[in-house]
Design a protein around this motif. Structure first.
Motif, PDB file in Angstrom:
ATOM      1  N   ARG A   1       0.804  -1.227   0.000  1.00  0.00           N
ATOM      2  CA  ARG A   1       0.000   0.000   0.000  1.00  0.00           C
ATOM      3  C   ARG A   1       0.835   1.274   0.000  1.00  0.00           C
ATOM      4  O   ARG A   1       0.294   2.380  -0.064  1.00  0.00           O
ATOM      5  CB  ARG A   1      -0.948  -0.002   1.199  1.00  0.00           C
ATOM      6  N   LYS A   2       2.155   1.120   0.086  1.00  0.00           N
ATOM      7  CA  LYS A   2       3.013   2.310   0.064  1.00  0.00           C
ATOM      8  C   LYS A   2       3.536   2.633  -1.338  1.00  0.00           C
ATOM      9  O   LYS A   2       4.384   3.513  -1.488  1.00  0.00           O
ATOM     10  CB  LYS A   2       4.167   2.142   1.036  1.00  0.00           C
ATOM     11  N   ALA A   3       3.037   1.921  -2.347  1.00  0.00           N
ATOM     12  CA  ALA A   3       3.450   2.223  -3.722  1.00  0.00           C
ATOM     13  C   ALA A   3       2.845   3.561  -4.138  1.00  0.00           C
ATOM     14  O   ALA A   3       1.666   3.811  -3.894  1.00  0.00           O
ATOM     15  CB  ALA A   3       2.968   1.117  -4.648  1.00  0.00           C
ATOM     16  N   VAL A   4       3.678   4.402  -4.733  1.00  0.00           N
ATOM     17  CA  VAL A   4       3.182   5.675  -5.271  1.00  0.00           C
ATOM     18  C   VAL A   4       3.282   5.582  -6.790  1.00  0.00           C
ATOM     19  O   VAL A   4       4.271   5.975  -7.412  1.00  0.00           O
ATOM     20  CB  VAL A   4       3.982   6.876  -4.701  1.00  0.00           C
ATOM     21  N   LEU A   5       2.254   4.994  -7.369  1.00  0.00           N
ATOM     22  CA  LEU A   5       2.261   4.633  -8.796  1.00  0.00           C
ATOM     23  C   LEU A   5       0.878   4.882  -9.387  1.00  0.00           C
ATOM     24  O   LEU A   5      -0.109   4.987  -8.653  1.00  0.00           O
ATOM     25  CB  LEU A   5       2.546   3.125  -8.950  1.00  0.00           C
ATOM     26  N   GLU A   6       0.820   4.927 -10.718  1.00  0.00           N
ATOM     27  CA  GLU A   6      -0.473   4.933 -11.411  1.00  0.00           C
ATOM     28  C   GLU A   6      -1.109   3.561 -11.211  1.00  0.00           C
ATOM     29  O   GLU A   6      -0.404   2.565 -11.052  1.00  0.00           O
ATOM     30  CB  GLU A   6      -0.247   5.130 -12.919  1.00  0.00           C
ATOM     31  N   GLY A   7      -2.424   3.500 -11.265  1.00  0.00           N
ATOM     32  CA  GLY A   7      -3.119   2.212 -11.276  1.00  0.00           C
ATOM     33  C   GLY A   7      -3.332   1.626  -9.896  1.00  0.00           C
ATOM     34  O   GLY A   7      -3.065   2.268  -8.869  1.00  0.00           O
ATOM     35  N   GLU A   8      -3.774   0.360  -9.916  1.00  0.00           N
ATOM     36  CA  GLU A   8      -4.160  -0.320  -8.682  1.00  0.00           C
ATOM     37  C   GLU A   8      -2.934  -0.679  -7.826  1.00  0.00           C
ATOM     38  O   GLU A   8      -1.923  -1.118  -8.359  1.00  0.00           O
ATOM     39  CB  GLU A   8      -4.853  -1.611  -9.114  1.00  0.00           C
ATOM     40  N   ILE A   9      -3.073  -0.500  -6.532  1.00  0.00           N
ATOM     41  CA  ILE A   9      -2.013  -0.979  -5.633  1.00  0.00           C
ATOM     42  C   ILE A   9      -2.633  -2.007  -4.670  1.00  0.00           C
ATOM     43  O   ILE A   9      -3.848  -2.011  -4.467  1.00  0.00           O
ATOM     44  CB  ILE A   9      -1.303   0.181  -4.883  1.00  0.00           C
ATOM     45  N   LEU A  10      -1.781  -2.855  -4.118  1.00  0.00           N
ATOM     46  CA  LEU A  10      -2.274  -4.019  -3.377  1.00  0.00           C
ATOM     47  C   LEU A  10      -1.886  -3.984  -1.900  1.00  0.00           C
ATOM     48  O   LEU A  10      -0.837  -3.437  -1.543  1.00  0.00           O
ATOM     49  CB  LEU A  10      -1.681  -5.295  -3.984  1.00  0.00           C
ATOM     50  N   ALA A  11      -2.716  -4.600  -1.085  1.00  0.00           N
ATOM     51  CA  ALA A  11      -2.419  -4.737   0.349  1.00  0.00           C
ATOM     52  C   ALA A  11      -3.277  -5.861   0.921  1.00  0.00           C
ATOM     53  O   ALA A  11      -4.237  -6.291   0.283  1.00  0.00           O
ATOM     54  CB  ALA A  11      -2.707  -3.414   1.074  1.00  0.00           C
ATOM     55  N   PRO A  12      -2.966  -6.315   2.140  1.00  0.00           N
ATOM     56  CA  PRO A  12      -3.814  -7.352   2.739  1.00  0.00           C
ATOM     57  C   PRO A  12      -5.244  -6.862   2.959  1.00  0.00           C
ATOM     58  O   PRO A  12      -6.191  -7.633   2.839  1.00  0.00           O
ATOM     59  CB  PRO A  12      -3.117  -7.668   4.067  1.00  0.00           C
ATOM     60  N   SER A  13      -5.390  -5.583   3.313  1.00  0.00           N
ATOM     61  CA  SER A  13      -6.719  -5.008   3.554  1.00  0.00           C
ATOM     62  C   SER A  13      -6.799  -3.653   2.861  1.00  0.00           C
ATOM     63  O   SER A  13      -5.766  -2.995   2.641  1.00  0.00           O
ATOM     64  CB  SER A  13      -6.962  -4.822   5.053  1.00  0.00           C
ATOM     65  N   ALA A  14      -8.035  -3.242   2.547  1.00  0.00           N
ATOM     66  CA  ALA A  14      -8.220  -1.997   1.785  1.00  0.00           C
ATOM     67  C   ALA A  14      -8.181  -0.770   2.706  1.00  0.00           C
ATOM     68  O   ALA A  14      -9.142  -0.012   2.833  1.00  0.00           O
ATOM     69  CB  ALA A  14      -9.534  -2.065   1.023  1.00  0.00           C
ATOM     70  N   ILE A  15      -7.032  -0.597   3.351  1.00  0.00           N
ATOM     71  CA  ILE A  15      -6.854   0.525   4.280  1.00  0.00           C
ATOM     72  C   ILE A  15      -5.627   1.324   3.811  1.00  0.00           C
ATOM     73  O   ILE A  15      -4.533   0.761   3.718  1.00  0.00           O
ATOM     74  CB  ILE A  15      -6.570   0.034   5.725  1.00  0.00           C
ATOM     75  N   PRO A  16      -5.789   2.633   3.528  1.00  0.00           N
ATOM     76  CA  PRO A  16      -4.610   3.406   3.093  1.00  0.00           C
ATOM     77  C   PRO A  16      -3.651   3.659   4.258  1.00  0.00           C
ATOM     78  O   PRO A  16      -4.066   3.636   5.423  1.00  0.00           O
ATOM     79  CB  PRO A  16      -5.215   4.721   2.580  1.00  0.00           C
ATOM     80  N   PHE A  17      -2.379   3.916   3.917  1.00  0.00           N
ATOM     81  CA  PHE A  17      -1.372   4.192   4.955  1.00  0.00           C
ATOM     82  C   PHE A  17      -1.733   5.467   5.719  1.00  0.00           C
ATOM     83  O   PHE A  17      -1.645   5.519   6.933  1.00  0.00           O
ATOM     84  CB  PHE A  17       0.009   4.331   4.298  1.00  0.00           C
ATOM     85  N   ASN A  18      -2.134   6.508   4.969  1.00  0.00           N
ATOM     86  CA  ASN A  18      -2.599   7.751   5.602  1.00  0.00           C
ATOM     87  C   ASN A  18      -3.580   8.428   4.652  1.00  0.00           C
ATOM     88  O   ASN A  18      -3.858   7.886   3.569  1.00  0.00           O
ATOM     89  CB  ASN A  18      -1.415   8.672   5.971  1.00  0.00           C
ATOM     90  N   ASP A  19      -4.077   9.591   5.001  1.00  0.00           N
ATOM     91  CA  ASP A  19      -5.135  10.177   4.161  1.00  0.00           C
ATOM     92  C   ASP A  19      -4.615  10.809   2.873  1.00  0.00           C
ATOM     93  O   ASP A  19      -5.400  11.277   2.052  1.00  0.00           O
ATOM     94  CB  ASP A  19      -6.009  11.150   4.977  1.00  0.00           C
TER      95      ASP A  19
END
Ligand SMILES: Cc1cc2nc3c(=O)[nH]c(=O)nc-3n(C[C@H](O)[C@H](O)[C@H](O)COP(=O)(O)O)c2cc1C
Length: 339
Positions: free
Chosen positions: A108-126
């Motif tokens: 979830r810390k990827a800063v990229l175009e498109g979809e990013i992945l993580a175990p849960s759909a919670i962003p690192f910060n706002d």
């Protein structure tokens, strides 16, 4: 008394000439955004090899395109990456250092175009993207990507593989209950949250028989997060799977405040070394030879990793040798200036 910092260290089937390790540091210098090695990498890493570092761990190198932190990260998701990495490894080795690579996925810390992945759909910060919760298929593919990365790292000739399970990137996100809210077999209990890393280690070991390191963040710095005791247990599991050394960092899985001071993470490396009975590397604001030697002499860790100090001083091994009043062999070409 002999200086431990300059004693050889046996790491599984290889021997490092000293205990000084260059910590992985992203250079964001794959300017063509294709994950390939460029001239910068060749100059940067070989300089530290000339400076006398025993092991150089190449920066976080992504096992999938969407696992990059930024578009300029190095990658190992394609066979096309092998050629550049092979050249880089051979240039570093020519200057007398062992070579390691940190296999990584930013989650979830990827800063990229498109979809990013993580175990849960919670962003690192706002300010950051909301990741997609990984399906079981995504998990399987990502474990496979780490394995494929290990196969390519072996082809490129690296001596050491380090799996990046720290700093709030994908594997760390699975380990911590703060970022993993899954209700399937990859979430919930500590054993379940470990499952993703367990599978990555297990699959990597089927294709890699060299030294295997894992970097962890041994403290989340937040209530209900993980702490040293949790990582001692996790390290016992890693040891049972055949991991050779734990590289002990901390924090960054959530935006918590970290109290930093010289050697602030050494006690975590010490706790894991003795608590799980496994070799560790200490990292974090270690800048002087005396500091490094104290850690080794008191058996608080087995290896000393330096990051920023090696950016300031590529010849830090020489600086430390002078400080510790011991001799360090110079590159032949520099012998008129070294001692
Ligand atoms: C420019 C830079 C890039 C970094 N990139 C990585 C990385 O790719 N992987 C990683 O595990 N840590 C990374 N780190 C963290 C360092 O490896 C190290 O743990 C941290 O800087 C603390 O050590 P130091 O006080 O010696 O700098 C990076 C640090 C810096 C300064």
């Amino acid at each position: 008394m002999t200086k431990k910092l300059f004693e050889p260290y046996k790491l599984k089937n290889i021997t490092l000439k000293n205990r000084i390790v260059m910590a992985p540091m992203c250079m964001y210098s794959s300017h063509n955004e294709d994950g390939k090695v460029e001239n910068w990498h060749k100059t940067h890493y070989t300089s530290r090899a000339v400076g006398g570092v025993g092991l150089i761990i190449q920066e976080a190198t992504s096992v999938t395109p969407q696992g990059r932190i930024s578009p300029q990260d190095l990658g190992i998701w394609s066979d096309d990456h092998i050629e550049g990495l092979t050249e880089l490894v051979s240039l570093i080795k020519e200057q007398g250092a062992m070579t390691g690579i940190q296999l990584a996925h930013a989650g979830r810390k990827a800063v990229l175009e498109g979809e990013i992945l993580a175990p849960s759909a919670i962003p690192f910060n706002d300010k950051m993207k909301t990741p997609k919760e990984m399906s079981l298929g995504d998990i399987k593919e990502t474990v496979q990507a780490f394995k494929d990365g290990a196969i390519r790292a072996k082809k490129a000739g690296f001596d050491v593989i380090e799996i990046h399970a720290a700093h709030g990137y994908l594997i760390n996100e699975f380990l911590s209950p703060l970022s993993n809210k899954r209700s399937d077999e990859y979430g919930g209990s500590a054993e379940n949250r470990y499952r993703f890393l367990k599978e990555i280690i297990g699959e990597t070991k089927t294709v890699w028989d060299g030294p295997l390191l894992v970097r962890v963040s041994a403290k989340d710095y937040q209530n209900d997060g993980l702490d040293l005791e949790d990582y001692i247990e996790i390290s016992k599991w890693m040891k049972a799977q055949g991991v050779d050394l734990i590289d002990v960092s901390s924090g960054a899985v959530v935006p918590a405040q970290i109290p930093v001071y010289p050697g602030y993470q050494v006690k975590l490396a010490e706790g894991i070394k003795h608590g799980a009975d496994i070799p560790t590397g200490a990292v974090g604001l270690i800048t002087t030879g005396i500091q490094a030697e104290e850690i080794l002499q008191n058996e608080r860790a087995d290896l000393i990793l330096l990051a920023r100090e090696l950016l300031r001083d590529p010849y830090w091994p020489r600086t430390a040798a002078i400080e510790l009043q011991t001799e360090l062999e110079s590159p032949e070409q520099y012998s008129r200036a070294w001692n």
